[in-house]
Motif scaffolding. Structure first.
Motif, PDB file in Angstrom:
ATOM      1  N   TYR A 117      17.895 -17.870 -20.837  1.00 20.06           N
ATOM      2  CA  TYR A 117      16.475 -17.517 -20.792  1.00 20.06           C
ATOM      3  C   TYR A 117      16.104 -16.867 -22.128  1.00 20.06           C
ATOM      4  O   TYR A 117      16.795 -15.947 -22.600  1.00 20.06           O
ATOM      5  N   THR A 118      15.004 -17.293 -22.685  1.00 19.74           N
ATOM      6  CA  THR A 118      14.561 -16.756 -23.968  1.00 19.74           C
ATOM      7  C   THR A 118      13.052 -16.907 -24.074  1.00 19.74           C
ATOM      8  O   THR A 118      12.405 -17.497 -23.188  1.00 19.74           O
ATOM      9  N   TYR A 119      12.492 -16.388 -25.157  1.00 19.11           N
ATOM     10  CA  TYR A 119      11.050 -16.500 -25.390  1.00 19.11           C
ATOM     11  C   TYR A 119      10.801 -16.651 -26.881  1.00 19.11           C
ATOM     12  O   TYR A 119      11.687 -16.407 -27.718  1.00 19.11           O
ATOM     13  N   VAL A 120       9.574 -17.046 -27.208  1.00 20.59           N
ATOM     14  CA  VAL A 120       9.190 -17.279 -28.598  1.00 20.59           C
ATOM     15  C   VAL A 120       7.746 -16.837 -28.785  1.00 20.59           C
ATOM     16  O   VAL A 120       6.934 -16.917 -27.850  1.00 20.59           O
ATOM     17  N   PHE A 121       7.445 -16.317 -29.971  1.00 18.96           N
ATOM     18  CA  PHE A 121       6.075 -15.921 -30.314  1.00 18.96           C
ATOM     19  C   PHE A 121       5.358 -17.116 -30.929  1.00 18.96           C
ATOM     20  O   PHE A 121       5.824 -17.697 -31.912  1.00 18.96           O
ATOM     21  N   LYS A 122       4.194 -17.439 -30.374  1.00 16.36           N
ATOM     22  CA  LYS A 122       3.434 -18.567 -30.887  1.00 16.36           C
ATOM     23  C   LYS A 122       2.855 -18.273 -32.270  1.00 16.36           C
ATOM     24  O   LYS A 122       2.788 -19.169 -33.122  1.00 16.36           O
ATOM     25  N   ASP A 123       2.452 -17.015 -32.508  1.00 16.64           N
ATOM     26  CA  ASP A 123       1.819 -16.689 -33.786  1.00 16.64           C
ATOM     27  C   ASP A 123       2.812 -16.625 -34.936  1.00 16.64           C
ATOM     28  O   ASP A 123       2.421 -16.771 -36.094  1.00 16.64           O
ATOM     29  N   THR A 124       4.104 -16.422 -34.656  1.00 17.52           N
ATOM     30  CA  THR A 124       5.102 -16.397 -35.729  1.00 17.52           C
ATOM     31  C   THR A 124       5.884 -17.703 -35.844  1.00 17.52           C
ATOM     32  O   THR A 124       6.489 -17.954 -36.888  1.00 17.52           O
ATOM     33  N   GLN A 125       5.895 -18.517 -34.809  1.00 15.61           N
ATOM     34  CA  GLN A 125       6.575 -19.821 -34.842  1.00 15.61           C
ATOM     35  C   GLN A 125       5.590 -20.916 -34.428  1.00 15.61           C
ATOM     36  O   GLN A 125       5.779 -21.622 -33.436  1.00 15.61           O
ATOM     37  N   PRO A 126       4.497 -21.101 -35.185  1.00 15.23           N
ATOM     38  CA  PRO A 126       3.469 -22.070 -34.752  1.00 15.23           C
ATOM     39  C   PRO A 126       3.953 -23.517 -34.813  1.00 15.23           C
ATOM     40  O   PRO A 126       3.553 -24.334 -33.980  1.00 15.23           O
ATOM     41  N   GLU A 127       4.797 -23.865 -35.793  1.00 17.68           N
ATOM     42  CA  GLU A 127       5.246 -25.252 -35.920  1.00 17.68           C
ATOM     43  C   GLU A 127       6.155 -25.645 -34.756  1.00 17.68           C
ATOM     44  O   GLU A 127       6.063 -26.756 -34.238  1.00 17.68           O
ATOM     45  N   PHE A 128       7.027 -24.737 -34.346  1.00 19.62           N
ATOM     46  CA  PHE A 128       7.918 -25.025 -33.226  1.00 19.62           C
ATOM     47  C   PHE A 128       7.125 -25.222 -31.936  1.00 19.62           C
ATOM     48  O   PHE A 128       7.355 -26.179 -31.182  1.00 19.62           O
ATOM     49  N   VAL A 129       6.161 -24.328 -31.678  1.00 21.31           N
ATOM     50  CA  VAL A 129       5.353 -24.442 -30.456  1.00 21.31           C
ATOM     51  C   VAL A 129       4.465 -25.672 -30.519  1.00 21.31           C
ATOM     52  O   VAL A 129       4.275 -26.376 -29.508  1.00 21.31           O
ATOM     53  N   SER A 130       3.948 -25.990 -31.695  1.00 20.92           N
ATOM     54  CA  SER A 130       3.081 -27.157 -31.826  1.00 20.92           C
ATOM     55  C   SER A 130       3.850 -28.449 -31.576  1.00 20.92           C
ATOM     56  O   SER A 130       3.314 -29.395 -30.974  1.00 20.92           O
ATOM     57  N   ALA A 131       5.107 -28.516 -32.010  1.00 13.84           N
ATOM     58  CA  ALA A 131       5.903 -29.724 -31.775  1.00 13.84           C
ATOM     59  C   ALA A 131       6.152 -29.951 -30.293  1.00 13.84           C
ATOM     60  O   ALA A 131       6.264 -31.102 -29.842  1.00 13.84           O
ATOM     61  N   LEU A 132       6.217 -28.885 -29.495  1.00 13.62           N
ATOM     62  CA  LEU A 132       6.452 -29.028 -28.056  1.00 13.62           C
ATOM     63  C   LEU A 132       5.159 -29.218 -27.266  1.00 13.62           C
ATOM     64  O   LEU A 132       5.186 -29.834 -26.193  1.00 13.62           O
ATOM     65  N   SER A 133       4.049 -28.688 -27.784  1.00 13.93           N
ATOM     66  CA  SER A 133       2.809 -28.725 -27.006  1.00 13.93           C
ATOM     67  C   SER A 133       1.921 -29.916 -27.325  1.00 13.93           C
ATOM     68  O   SER A 133       0.926 -30.138 -26.625  1.00 13.93           O
ATOM     69  N   THR A 134       2.221 -30.672 -28.366  1.00  9.69           N
ATOM     70  CA  THR A 134       1.391 -31.835 -28.702  1.00  9.69           C
ATOM     71  C   THR A 134       1.899 -33.127 -28.076  1.00  9.69           C
ATOM     72  O   THR A 134       1.247 -34.157 -28.200  1.00  9.69           O
ATOM     73  N   GLY A 135       3.058 -33.096 -27.436  1.00  6.45           N
ATOM     74  CA  GLY A 135       3.606 -34.304 -26.828  1.00  6.45           C
ATOM     75  C   GLY A 135       3.059 -34.548 -25.435  1.00  6.45           C
ATOM     76  O   GLY A 135       2.169 -33.850 -24.930  1.00  6.45           O
ATOM     77  N   GLU A 136       3.608 -35.545 -24.801  1.00  6.42           N
ATOM     78  CA  GLU A 136       3.179 -35.904 -23.446  1.00  6.42           C
ATOM     79  C   GLU A 136       3.675 -34.856 -22.449  1.00  6.42           C
ATOM     80  O   GLU A 136       4.729 -34.256 -22.619  1.00  6.42           O
ATOM     81  N   GLY A 137       2.891 -34.670 -21.382  1.00  6.97           N
ATOM     82  CA  GLY A 137       3.270 -33.734 -20.338  1.00  6.97           C
ATOM     83  C   GLY A 137       3.106 -32.290 -20.713  1.00  6.97           C
ATOM     84  O   GLY A 137       3.594 -31.409 -19.989  1.00  6.97           O
ATOM     85  N   SER A 138       2.441 -32.015 -21.818  1.00  5.76           N
ATOM     86  CA  SER A 138       2.282 -30.642 -22.274  1.00  5.76           C
ATOM     87  C   SER A 138       0.974 -30.069 -21.752  1.00  5.76           C
ATOM     88  O   SER A 138      -0.020 -30.789 -21.620  1.00  5.76           O
ATOM     89  N   PRO A 139       0.920 -28.766 -21.468  1.00  6.21           N
ATOM     90  CA  PRO A 139      -0.339 -28.154 -21.017  1.00  6.21           C
ATOM     91  C   PRO A 139      -1.334 -28.054 -22.170  1.00  6.21           C
ATOM     92  O   PRO A 139      -0.968 -28.101 -23.341  1.00  6.21           O
TER      93      PRO A 139
END
Length: 757
Positions: A385-407
């Motif tokens: 279990y872990t977490y990530v900050f969207k404001d400090t890791q925007p590229e990582f979060v964007s790669a996961l949230s722009t694909g299919e099945g993403s909220p």
């Protein structure tokens, strides 16, 4: 005779041959005797020793036995182990080596320049290294062997040791600043410092090594700062407390703290600190290591021993080096928490909560997610279990949230990822928003159960995560947050480098040069400052002199044009008491037209600023209209009251000659100002002034009487409308005619009184 000589010669030859044979026999006899002596010595001294297989092996490998050379050197102990170069030369050539004076030890540990750059330097970010520079014929290098062997005892604690041949690796020696042999350097964090004290003192070397560790690597912890220390896990590191009876932290603990500094923050507690010892039930007689995660009340791991070994500390820290809910703060943390796995039966999943820092709502969500991680039934080897900050890791979060099945909004959602390699991963989003579940206990239990079931399903070898993404390397949040600390560290490193590079012989010349430069700079600055003060003083005095002196007597270096306002207190100086040949040119203005007309007037009279017989000023009609009426009435043959409109007087210019009592007049509608076409008109107006005193047109020559303005305009054939911007257009030409004596002069018997209102 020939026969006799031949016989004598043959006899002499035979005698010489007999002598040679006798000498050869003697030499052969001596050689045999020597051979028997050598055999006797070997038989009596070495053969008893060589009957033992172990002694025979040592003799074959090293040319010595325990009863030969070492015994002789032990008998020379009363000479204080003085080094004999002839003895060393004999030992080097004939393999008779002493174990304590064997340079082969340095050869075995030697490194090259390439190995230093590619192997040693990367290791120094976790392990400090001591490097000894030596050469073949360096007697002092052999004398420091006992010190070097004692330093080799520190290798199991976490210290790296290496040697370098100064002559063969001259590039490395030159780069590290090696000037004498033997020379010891310490390389830590990729930077190298030269040790300049005695090489025969192990304690001084250890103290020098301690001083090169990062600042406050292991701070002292007491009852006043223990809570702040244990609650500082927001930096994504666990906390470790070391309890010891000694006043300073041991060297082995420093090695461990330096090795795990990116994952563990260490603190040193003396066993005499009663509140901390009592709180965590630590024995005062044993060394204790306590590891804490987010829960500062209870350690997650502990070790208590009389002397905690380095291996024990490595094992305990390696198994507990992450928080209960670590943050993906850099690429190294991602590789440690979620390592890539190719084989599906061994795939490791990571449940990542997307959140934002500095938000109470997100703090609550992370707290609930941490609680779910602690209560999870899965091993951390398979699920993390872990977490990530969207404001400090925007590229990582964007790669996961722009694909299919993403909220639509990934914040406060959980994504389960499986890393196939360094850049490719597969993922699946949990449909429920985690914060909504965290706020409701019933919904939270249902969401946790859904998360556990999803993880259990994805752990199966036959089950595949539905979506794939390509991610880049994570940004290093610790490097971004510690910019100020890095600048301070670089400044300290620069100071250390300068102090290490300078010798005592170089300090005095350097100080002399710096002092000379500073003295020259201070002298130059002082001289420039004094010059500026002098220049300002001269300018101020010149300005004061220009203001105090009379305008007629003053001769300023820079010609200036001052416009005086005609008032009662200045009336005598500007009009009545003017010297012969001096004139004052006055502009009549109103309140509304003051600024605009003064600018135009100043521009028109500017070419005459150097004329010392002229003064310039202006008269406000609100203040001096009565004086102007009296002045005009004095020009008429019969004194009478004039009806003057003040607005029609705006823009009038008077040239006053105080000594001869006359004035000249300029006005935009005055006949003199109509480009030379009104010469007859001037004559007619002059005759009217002298003959017809009752005529109302006597004052119309300046356009004051509105009833006659149309006549003047009609005669001129121009337009009756005149704007303020055009009132002084003809003033420059009128001034030329004035100084040529072509303007009409109006004489008065006396100058009227100027009464202030």
């Amino acid at each position: 005779m020939l026969s006799i000589n031949f016989l004598r010669t043959s006899e002499s030859i035979s005698k010489r041959s007999n002598n040679i044979n006798k000498k050869a026999d003697n030499i052969e006899l001596l050689m045999r005797f020597s051979f028997f002596i050598v055999v006797f010595i070997i038989t009596t001294h070495l053969l008893p020793s060589l009957t033992d297989p172990e002694r025979r092996r040592k003799f074959d490998n090293h040319g010595i036995t325990e009863e030969s050379i070492p015994r002789q050197r032990r008998d020379n102990s009363h000479f204080n182990n003085v080094f004999d170069p002839l003895e060393e030369l004999f030992a080097r050539n004939f393999k008779f080596h002493d174990q304590n004076r064997d340079i082969s030890l340095f050869y075995m540990m030697s490194i090259t320049y390439r190995s230093f750059e590619n192997i040693i330097v990367p290791k120094t970010f976790r392990t400090p290294y001591l490097i000894l520079f030596y050469s073949d014929w360096c007697i002092a290098c052999l004398q420091v062997q006992p010190t070097w062997r004692r330093l080799m005892d520190l290798e199991p604690l976490g210290l790296g040791l290496a040697t370098a041949h100064a002559e063969k690796e001259s590039t490395l020696a030159r780069k590290l600043g090696i000037h004498t042999l033997p020379c010891l350097v310490v390389t830590i964090d990729g930077r190298t410092s030269v040790y300049k004290e005695s090489l025969f003192s192990v304690q001084k070397i250890v103290d020098f090594l301690r001083s090169k560790f990062p600042y406050k690597l292991v701070p002292n912890i007491n009852k006043s700062n223990v809570d702040n220390f244990l609650s500082g896990w927001i930096d994504n590191r666990i906390r470790a407390l070391i309890f010891d009876k000694k006043q300073s932290v041991r060297l082995r603990y420093l090695f461990i703290a330096f090795h795990y500094r990116d994952r563990v923050a260490f603190g040193f507690v003396q066993a005499k600190t009663e509140p901390i010892v009592t709180k965590y039930k630590v024995s005062a007689d044993l060394d204790t290591l306590l590891l804490f995660n987010e829960n500062s009340e209870k350690p997650m791991a502990s070790v208590s021993m009389k002397d905690i070994s380095s291996d024990t500390m490595h094992n305990v820290i390696s198994n507990n080096k992450f928080l209960a809910l670590p943050r993906l703060s850099n690429q190294a943390m991602l590789d440690s928490v979620c390592p890539p796995e190719w084989l599906r039966p061994q795939k490791r999943l990571c449940a990542v909560l997307i959140s934002q820092q500095n938000s109470p709502l997100h703090d609550l969500a992370r707290h609930k997610f941490r609680q779910a991680a602690l209560e999870s039934s899965y091993s951390t080897e398979r699920v993390r279990y872990t977490y990530v900050f969207k404001d400090t890791q925007p590229e990582f979060v964007s790669a996961l949230s722009t694909g299919e099945g993403s909220p639509l909004e990934p914040l406060l959602h959980i994504v389960i990822i499986w890393r196939r390699d360094a850049n490719h991963l597969k993922y699946e989003w949990l449909p429920t928003v985690w914060i909504e579940a965290a706020q409701d206990e019933t919904q939270w239990n249902e969401t946790r159960r859904n998360l556990e079931q999803t993880i259990q399903r994805l752990l199966r070898a036959s089950e595949a995560l539905p979506y794939a993404a390509v991610v880049g390397e994570l940004a290093d949040e610790h490097a971004q947050a510690g910019t100020v600390d890095k600048l301070i560290g670089k400044a300290l490193l620069a100071v250390d480098y300068i102090s290490d590079s300078l010798t005592k012989e170089q300090i005095l010349p350097l100080v002399s040069v710096i002092a000379t430069i500073m003295l020259l700079g201070a002298a130059g600055y002082g001289m420039s400052y004094l010059a500026k003060l002098e220049e300002a003083s001269i300018q101020a005095n010149a300005h004061e002199r220009a203001q105090c002196k009379d305008n007629s007597k003053s001769t300023p270096s820079q010609p200036q044009l001052r416009l005086h306002e005609l008032r009662a207190e200045k009336y005598n100086g500007l009009v009545r008491l003017l010297k012969p040949g001096c004139r004052t040119i006055i502009l009549l203005v109103g309140v509304e037209s003051r600024l605009k007309l003064l600018r135009a007037f100043h521009k028109a009279v500017w070419p005459y600023r150097k004329n010392k017989t002229l003064m310039f000023g202006h008269l406000s009609l609100e203040r001096g209209l009565d004086w102007y009426k009296k002045l005009l009435s004095l020009t008429l043959p019969e004194q009478r009251e004039l009806n003057i409109n003040a607005k029609n007087c705006v823009g009038t210019v008077l040239s006053l000659n105080g000594h001869h009592k006359y004035f000249c007049m300029y006005h935009a509608k005055h006949p003199e100002c109509t480009n030379g076409k009104g010469s007859k008109r001037i004559e007619r107006m002059t005759k009217q002034l002298t003959r017809r005193t009752d005529d109302a047109e006597a004052g119309a020559f300046i356009g004051f009487d509105s009833s006659n303005e149309s006549d003047v305009s009609d005669e001129e054939g121009g337009n009756n409308v005149l704007y303020q911007d055009n009132l002084l257009d003809g003033l420059p030409m009128w001034l030329e005619r004035l100084f040529e004596g072509l303007t009409y002069r109006y004489y008065v018997n006396y100058w009227p009184e100027f009464t202030a209102k």
